[in-house]
Design an enzyme around this catalytic site. Structure first.
Site, PDB file in Angstrom:
ATOM      1  N   ARG A 152      17.018 -42.577  26.155  1.00 58.18           N
ATOM      2  CA  ARG A 152      15.820 -43.397  26.157  1.00 58.18           C
ATOM      3  C   ARG A 152      14.968 -42.870  27.299  1.00 58.18           C
ATOM      4  O   ARG A 152      14.561 -41.722  27.281  1.00 58.18           O
ATOM      5  CB  ARG A 152      16.169 -44.892  26.265  1.00 58.18           C
ATOM      6  CG  ARG A 152      15.017 -45.802  25.810  1.00 58.18           C
ATOM      7  CD  ARG A 152      15.353 -47.280  25.912  1.00 58.18           C
ATOM      8  NE  ARG A 152      15.356 -47.760  27.283  1.00 58.18           N
ATOM      9  CZ  ARG A 152      15.532 -49.019  27.627  1.00 58.18           C
ATOM     10  NH1 ARG A 152      15.743 -49.947  26.688  1.00 58.18           N
ATOM     11  NH2 ARG A 152      15.524 -49.390  28.892  1.00 58.18           N
ATOM     12  N   LYS A 200      12.860 -60.918  30.413  1.00 56.00           N
ATOM     13  CA  LYS A 200      12.029 -60.583  29.252  1.00 56.00           C
ATOM     14  C   LYS A 200      12.517 -61.268  27.985  1.00 56.00           C
ATOM     15  O   LYS A 200      11.722 -61.579  27.094  1.00 56.00           O
ATOM     16  CB  LYS A 200      12.007 -59.074  29.043  1.00 56.00           C
ATOM     17  CG  LYS A 200      13.353 -58.470  28.664  1.00 56.00           C
ATOM     18  CD  LYS A 200      13.259 -56.986  28.364  1.00 56.00           C
ATOM     19  CE  LYS A 200      14.611 -56.442  27.909  1.00 56.00           C
ATOM     20  NZ  LYS A 200      14.529 -55.030  27.503  1.00 56.00           N
TER      21      LYS A 200
END
Length: 355
Positions: free
Chosen positions: A131, A36
């Site tokens: 998260r 990414k």
């Protein structure tokens, strides 16, 4: 030659990949190369694979689709929790995905059955970074639900630390995954194939022999791409940090005051800037701005050059003490943090040049 541009040294990235793959292999850990950070630019993807990476992961399904359409045949996973609106594309293009919501996994199950596929699922566990992930005490029940879903294969457990809460990887938080995996195997009579113990920040545990035995996968992007580990505040031993260089062109050079003249209000981004009066300075402007890059992550290769700040399209430099003559048309080079690389790679206004 056009600017701004990132020159990407494929040879150094390949060597970084080989080093990290070999390091992890000695502890029985496979490396999932994370793409990414460079928008899955295909020459860099292939370089990771040439360096020994056997699996890939990305957070954007468009990147995964592009990699699959390029002919890559190794497994590719979606590492961000799938959106309900994209589950059909996820099943169609990704070999597996990282998940935390049973409702989304149920949607993946439905689409996998409709498409005649088996989609692999790694369940994320929150070990403290807050998260994504199921809380540890809820994991066995969620796994039980997944095992009843047709069209999906429960592959294993994963966790992430360092990216949001800054929590450091430790023997204790990686062992949470291993203990949960052993409990699941006993409870359900299944094999937990993958225990994905973290990211680049977890490499330090591998180096020091402090990772919990049983962790068999790490997801590595930055360590391969830049040779850096910001969570632990270090360069990764054995890797190169000269893998990528940002080159940008000077469009103005003038001697000006160091403090703006007049009443100070908010800048274009809503902030009230504060300036120190350092007297006249030789200031240069680079054709690059906050629209292109996370400016805070840039580091001039010439240590005598200082970044003063930026607007959306202009990067301001103090070149008073520059080691060379800086003039209009000069090219200034920068190293970059992962955040700066991420934004630069995403910007369509910055050329990406594998060399």
């Amino acid at each position: 030659m056009t600017y701004p541009r990132i020159e990407i040294n494929l040879s150094l990235i390949r060597e970084n990949a080989r080093y990290i793959v070999d390091l992890c292999k000695r502890s029985g850990i496979e490396v999932m190369g994370i793409t990414k950070g460079f928008c899955a630019l295909l020459p860099v993807v292939r370089t990771m694979v040439d360096g020994g990476v056997k699996k890939l992961g990305d957070s954007r399904i468009k990147n995964i689709k592009n990699m699959k359409c390029s002919g890559l045949e190794i497994p590719i996973y979606l590492i961000r929790i799938p959106m309900p609106s994209e589950v059909e594309e996820v099943v169609r293009w990704a070999d597996g995905s990282f998940n935390s919501e049973p409702e989304v996994i149920d949607l993946l199950s439905e689409k996998a059955r409709a498409l005649g596929k088996i989609h692999r699922v790694i369940l994320m566990v929150d070990v403290g970074d807050l998260r994504e992930g199921v809380m540890p005490e809820d994991v066995p029940e969620v796994v039980g639900r997944i095992l009843e879903m047709p069209g999906v294969e429960f592959e294993g457990l994963g966790t992430n630390v360092g990216c949001y809460g800054g929590v450091l990887p430790s023997y204790e938080n990686t062992k949470i995954l291993v203990d949960l995996a052993r409990d699941i195997e006993k409870r359900y009579g299944v094999r937990v194939k993958t225990i994905s113990g973290g990211n680049t920040a977890t490499l330090k545990l591998v180096e020091n022999g402090r990772i919990a035995p049983g962790v068999n996968q790490l997801r590595i992007g930055e360590g391969i791409l830049l040779g850096t580990d910001p969570t632990n505040g270090r360069n990764v031993p054995g890797t190169s940090q000269a893998t990528m260089v940002l080159k940008a062109e000077i469009i103005e050079v003038k001697v000006k005051p160091s403090k703006p003249i007049g009443e100070i209000g908010r800048d274009a981004f809503g902030n009230i800037p504060v300036f120190e009066d350092r007297g006249p300075m030789k200031r240069a402007i680079v054709a690059l701005g906050k629209q292109d890059c996370r400016i805070e992550g840039l580091i001039p290769l010439d240590e005598s050059i200082e970044i003063l700040g930026a607007s959306s399209d202009h990067l301001l430099l103090d070149v008073t003490r520059a080691k060379r003559d800086i003039r209009v048309g000069s090219v200034v080079e920068f190293r970059m943090s992962y955040g700066a690389m991420l934004s630069l790679m995403t910007s369509p206004y910055v050329d990406k040049v594998p060399v």
